[in-house]
Design a protein around this motif. Structure first.
Motif, mmCIF file in Angstrom:
data_model
loop_
_atom_site.group_PDB
_atom_site.id
_atom_site.type_symbol
_atom_site.label_atom_id
_atom_site.label_comp_id
_atom_site.label_asym_id
_atom_site.label_seq_id
_atom_site.Cartn_x
_atom_site.Cartn_y
_atom_site.Cartn_z
ATOM 1 N N ASN A 131 30.580 58.058 9.587
ATOM 2 C CA ASN A 131 29.028 58.442 10.659
ATOM 3 C C ASN A 131 29.915 60.018 11.293
ATOM 4 O O ASN A 131 30.719 60.347 10.554
ATOM 5 N N LYS A 132 28.700 59.950 11.299
ATOM 6 C CA LYS A 132 28.187 61.819 12.392
ATOM 7 C C LYS A 132 28.677 63.225 10.846
ATOM 8 O O LYS A 132 29.188 63.845 11.725
ATOM 9 N N GLN B 262 28.757 55.182 24.486
ATOM 10 C CA GLN B 262 29.577 56.220 24.975
ATOM 11 C C GLN B 262 29.182 57.231 25.147
ATOM 12 O O GLN B 262 28.625 57.334 24.132
ATOM 13 N N ASP B 263 29.169 58.268 26.069
ATOM 14 C CA ASP B 263 28.883 59.064 26.399
ATOM 15 C C ASP B 263 29.544 60.501 25.955
ATOM 16 O O ASP B 263 31.638 60.448 26.501
ATOM 17 N N SER C 112 24.639 59.384 9.270
ATOM 18 C CA SER C 112 24.961 59.489 10.843
ATOM 19 C C SER C 112 23.663 58.913 11.535
ATOM 20 O O SER C 112 22.830 58.636 10.826
ATOM 21 N N VAL C 113 24.318 58.434 12.396
ATOM 22 C CA VAL C 113 23.332 57.253 13.322
ATOM 23 C C VAL C 113 22.025 58.547 13.865
ATOM 24 O O VAL C 113 21.081 57.752 14.416
ATOM 25 N N GLU C 114 22.311 59.771 13.681
ATOM 26 C CA GLU C 114 21.767 60.488 14.863
ATOM 27 C C GLU C 114 20.624 60.687 13.868
ATOM 28 O O GLU C 114 18.898 60.967 14.363
ATOM 29 N N GLY D 105 30.716 54.920 16.715
ATOM 30 C CA GLY D 105 29.850 55.178 16.687
ATOM 31 C C GLY D 105 28.822 54.078 16.557
ATOM 32 O O GLY D 105 27.962 52.791 16.119
ATOM 33 N N LYS D 106 29.911 53.223 16.611
ATOM 34 C CA LYS D 106 29.564 51.741 16.400
ATOM 35 C C LYS D 106 28.651 50.840 16.652
ATOM 36 O O LYS D 106 27.522 50.318 16.337
ATOM 37 N N SER D 107 28.294 50.955 18.324
ATOM 38 C CA SER D 107 27.788 50.724 19.047
ATOM 39 C C SER D 107 26.140 51.613 18.856
ATOM 40 O O SER D 107 25.525 51.126 18.966
ATOM 41 N N SER D 108 26.046 52.498 18.913
ATOM 42 C CA SER D 108 24.702 53.204 17.778
ATOM 43 C C SER D 108 23.927 52.953 17.143
ATOM 44 O O SER D 108 23.070 52.772 16.079
ATOM 45 N N ASP E 201 26.366 64.498 10.041
ATOM 46 C CA ASP E 201 25.070 65.791 11.030
ATOM 47 C C ASP E 201 26.470 66.658 11.752
ATOM 48 O O ASP E 201 26.058 68.040 11.789
ATOM 49 N N LEU E 202 27.711 66.518 11.841
ATOM 50 C CA LEU E 202 28.328 67.564 12.355
ATOM 51 C C LEU E 202 29.239 68.436 11.747
ATOM 52 O O LEU E 202 30.268 68.934 12.114
#
Ligand code: GDP
Ligand code: MG
Ligand code: ZN
Length: 328
Positions: A128-129, A204-205, A159-161, A187-190, A131-132
């Motif tokens: 995941n992620k 989470q922030d 990417s969840v984003e 990013g599980k919850s996202s 995009d980063l």
């Protein structure tokens, strides 16, 4: 009444019956189970029989725990000798990993894969992620993808984003009970919010990420996926049966695992849980070869010739050294 456990909060279990009714069930002292070394006798995914206690309050007693088709165990972080059943009756395990914010180590991935192999649960790696990713992470991803695909694991970019890969992963979940795992903050919850928007799980922030992160998911919890083509939900679509869950499938969100110990794996068994080493079983000079310092070892030979990834072999040796055979 047969029901499946959707959430466990310690002494209470949120369960769902075949008709989709939700009950709060608890274990009574009478149902003492012999030889249980786990910290939780009932886990998410378990199929149980319940007896209504209070129809209005929808509370019930657990009268029976049906045999598990499978389960995933981990060593309790606080008590070495105790097990914790992460989930039961699962079809596959999705490990969410990230190369940034936070970075998942290869050791963690390999330990998780070994656990899945040991419990005969197919594992899928979801990065995941994406995009980063900058050049460095993109190269790392390609190298790991090649390494894990060569061993037989499916590797997916997500990417969840930006939405990359989300539909692909969602499609893999259809009709199955999937365990969703990974470090806290990957990013599980996202992801679950993206595929089940009505959930609105707390995420989470990431700002001020300290690498410690407060865990927003404290207990494992199962969520039904919407039924029907295209994921449209309809009434009566959910059904619980032996090892079943909802027909459309379900996902089990687990609390972020910082570390987990392997349980029930002996040094001699370990290489059997590395598919690339399992393929060479019995070919070493010594039939009890641990592929460590022994002469005539075909596994080490394969590493030298580049047929087995050196990094995977390093993980193998690290895990091998961490297993205390006195436990067996
Ligand atoms: N850049 C980026 N951030 C993400 C992505 N997915 C999740 N996040 C962020 O990562 C943080 C942790 O996510 P969360 O879903 O709480 O992780 P969990 O602990 O695994 O449930 C949150 O701030 C999310 O917004 C992604 O694909 N890209
Ligand atoms: Mg979470
Ligand atoms: Zn060997």
């Amino acid at each position: 009444m047969m029901a499946q456990v959707y959430k466990s909060t310690g002494s209470w279990y949120v369960v769902k019956t075949a008709e989709g009714e939700v009950w709060n069930a608890r274990l009574k002292g009478i149902l003492r189970l012999d030889g249980i070394t786990s910290t939780n006798p009932i886990a998410v995914g378990d199929i149980i029989n319940i007896e209504p206690e209070d129809e209005l309050e929808r509370t019930a007693l657990v009268t029976e725990i049906l045999d598990r088709r499978n389960y995933i165990n981990r060593q309790s972080p606080s008590h070495r000798m105790q097990h914790h059943i992460v989930a039961a009756n699962i079809d596959q395990s999705l490990l969410l990993v990230t190369l940034k914010e936070p970075r998942t180590s290869q050791g963690f991935i390999d330990r998780w894969l070994v656990t899945c192999e040991a419990y005969h649960v197919p594992a899928i790696l979801v990065f995941n992620k994406t995009d980063l990713y900058r050049k460095k992470e993109a190269e790392k991803f390609e190298a790991w993808k090649e390494m894990y695909e060569a061993v037989g694991y499916r590797v997916i970019r997500m990417s969840v984003e930006t939405g990359e890969g989300v539909e692909e992963v969602k499609a893999l979940l259809q009709g199955k009970i999937s365990l969703l795992s990974g470090h806290s903050g990957v990013g599980k919850s996202s992801f679950l919010n993206a595929i089940l928007p009505e959930l609105r799980l707390k995420t989470q922030d990431v700002s001020g990420w300290s690498g410690k992160g407060t865990h927003t998911t404290t207990f494992a919890e199962m969520f039904d996926l919407p039924a029907g083509p295209g994921g449209l939900s309809g009434p009566g679509a959910e059904r619980v049966d032996q090892g079943g869950g909802s027909q459309a499938g379900a996902v089990i969100d687990t609390p972020g695992m910082k570390e987990f110990g392997l349980v029930d794996i002996s040094r001699a068994e370990l290489s059997g849980y590395f598919p690339e080493m399992r393929a060479l079983a019995g070919e070493c000079q010594f039939n009890n070869c641990l592929h460590a310092e022994e002469p005539g070892c075909v596994v080490k030979q394969a590493v030298m010739e580049g047929d087995i990834a050196e990094d995977r072999y390093v993980s193998y040796r690290t895990i091998l050294d961490s297993i205390d055979d006195k436990n067996y």
